[in-house]
Enzyme design. Structure first.
Site, PDB file in Angstrom:
ATOM      1  N   ILE A  13     -13.281  -4.603   9.995  1.00 47.94           N
ATOM      2  CA  ILE A  13     -13.008  -4.443  11.424  1.00 47.94           C
ATOM      3  C   ILE A  13     -13.805  -3.267  11.985  1.00 47.94           C
ATOM      4  CG2 ILE A  13     -11.225  -4.099  13.165  1.00 47.94           C
ATOM      5  CD1 ILE A  13      -9.209  -5.263  11.147  1.00 47.94           C
ATOM      6  N   ASP A  32     -16.560   7.315   6.380  1.00 47.24           N
ATOM      7  CA  ASP A  32     -16.107   6.283   5.437  1.00 47.24           C
ATOM      8  C   ASP A  32     -16.387   6.758   4.023  1.00 47.24           C
ATOM      9  OD1 ASP A  32     -15.790   3.678   3.993  1.00 47.24           O
ATOM     10  OD2 ASP A  32     -15.761   2.863   6.035  1.00 47.24           O
ATOM     11  N   SER A  35     -14.883   3.128  -0.289  1.00 46.69           N
ATOM     12  CA  SER A  35     -14.033   2.638  -1.376  1.00 46.69           C
ATOM     13  C   SER A  35     -13.707   1.161  -1.218  1.00 46.69           C
ATOM     14  CB  SER A  35     -12.728   3.451  -1.426  1.00 46.69           C
ATOM     15  OG  SER A  35     -12.009   3.328  -0.203  1.00 46.69           O
ATOM     16  N   TYR A 149       3.074  -1.368   2.294  1.00 41.69           N
ATOM     17  CA  TYR A 149       2.008  -1.310   3.303  1.00 41.69           C
ATOM     18  C   TYR A 149       2.604  -1.274   4.707  1.00 41.69           C
ATOM     19  CZ  TYR A 149      -1.397  -3.090   6.632  1.00 41.69           C
ATOM     20  OH  TYR A 149      -2.173  -3.265   7.748  1.00 41.69           O
ATOM     21  N   ASN A 198      -6.073 -12.966   2.075  1.00 45.38           N
ATOM     22  CA  ASN A 198      -5.970 -13.627   3.374  1.00 45.38           C
ATOM     23  C   ASN A 198      -6.552 -15.036   3.317  1.00 45.38           C
ATOM     24  OD1 ASN A 198      -4.824 -11.283   4.478  1.00 45.38           O
ATOM     25  ND2 ASN A 198      -6.863 -10.430   4.878  1.00 45.38           N
ATOM     26  N   GLY A 292       8.139 -13.432   0.281  1.00 48.08           N
ATOM     27  CA  GLY A 292       7.716 -12.524   1.345  1.00 48.08           C
ATOM     28  C   GLY A 292       7.043 -13.201   2.523  1.00 48.08           C
TER      29      GLY A 292
END
Length: 338
Positions: A13, A32, A35, A149, A198, A292
């Protein structure tokens, strides 16, 4: 020309938002630690924008580095992407998520406070709504969490709320739904390492043959085709939302907003749309429900429209097509994650 610090700006993103910010006339410095991104993205960002990229390698956990950046550069605001974001990994390694996501935010905001930089766009998530039962989701619904998260994002939102009571913060909290797709140039896109968590990048790996089939977790939900419904938004629409968010903050207008389309799409609908773009069948099989997963998760995006003038422009076909173009370009022209 306002100058923005973009933490995590080499990620999925972040890189698309970098392009949108530069095109809108912002000066941008990327911070950044690479990682979860590849350093080669910097060269491709330079090609896309026609200019050198101001990038600093480092982490938002490094207070001394942040202090130096704010002292050396005339920074007007921050867009904060730098965080860990894999739900499954957060269950296995919660302390890592607490350190990076919560510790990163507090270290960053302490440095901003010391430099008197008060404008911050915070990258949040629709998972802060927990397991809702009423749809579409509005910003006034109670917050909850079903993973470490999500807990970190809820906690970060609460931290920012408390901080704004003490200091003159102007905050843009953006709750993303499901970013997908890639830049139209096919020079940047989503490049997950290992098995994707995803849906769209998983379908893409089935299309390339890296995965033999898509597993669809459950087809007996109370939805039109029995599979889960999600709100997918093109990553360039999401990038545009950040530009509008920063413009509002520079005008003194704080906000907390859902960023989605409001159009729920099922697992099988997305799979079918991707098949249409690829032009052949992509194998899938129905698997048991996954712990979940909630049956539905989609936004009411009307507040973003009224407060920012933001409305997603790209449809599901364009999301799939831009993803597939990116995947093909990567296979023929790039080397990633080496």
């Amino acid at each position: 020309m306002p100058h923005i610090l973009l933490t995590g700006g080499a990620g999925y993103i972040g890189s698309h938002t970098y392009v949108a910010l530069v095109e809108a006339g912002f000066g941008v410095t990327i911070l950044d630690d690479f990682s979860n991104s590849d350093a080669s993205v910097v060269d491709r960002l330079s090609r896309l924008t026609g200019a050198d990229v101001d990038v600093v390698e480092g982490t938002v956990l490094d207070r001394a580095l942040l202090t130096r950046l704010f002292a050396e550069k005339a920074i007007d605001g921050v867009v904060h992407f730098a965080a860990k974001k894999a739900v499954g990994e957060s269950v296995a390694r919660p302390l890592d998520y607490f350190e990076t996501n919560i510790g990163g935010l507090t270290t960053l905001t302490q440095a901003m406070r010391a430099a008197e930089v008060w404008r911050l766009v915070f990258s949040s998530t629709a998972t802060v709504y927990g397991e809702p039962e009423v749809f579409p989701l509005t910003e006034d619904m109670p917050l909850s969490h079903t993973s470490p998260y999500a807990f970190t994002k809820v906690t970060c939102e609460r931290i920012l709320e408390q901080a704004a009571r003490a200091d003159p913060w102007v905050l843009g909290v953006l709750r993303y739904f499901n970013p997908v797709g890639a830049h139209g140039s096919a020079l940047i896109g989503e490049d997950p390492r290992g098995v994707p968590e995803n849906l769209m990048p998983y379908v893409a790996k089935v299309a390339t043959g890296e995965m033999s089939e898509l597993r669809v977790f459950g087809d007996d939900y109370d939805t039109p085709d029995g599979t889960c419904l999600r709100d997918y938004i093109h990553v360039m629409d999401l990038a545009d939302a950040h530009v509008k968010s920063l413009q509002a903050l520079l005008d003194g207008r704080a906000h907390r907003l859902n960023i989605g389309t409001g159009n729920p799409v099922s697992v099988l609908e997305l799979h079918g749309a991707y098949q249409d773009v690829v032009g052949r069948e992509l194998p899938y099989r129905i698997a048991p429900r996954r712990a979940g997963d909630v049956p539905k998760l989609y936004a009411d995006p009307s507040r973003a429209r009224s407060e920012l003038g933001f409305e997603a422009q790209r449809d599901l076909e364009e999301m799939c097509r831009s993803s597939w173009n990116w995947v093909q370009a990567r296979m023929t022209g790039w080397t990633f994650n080496s």
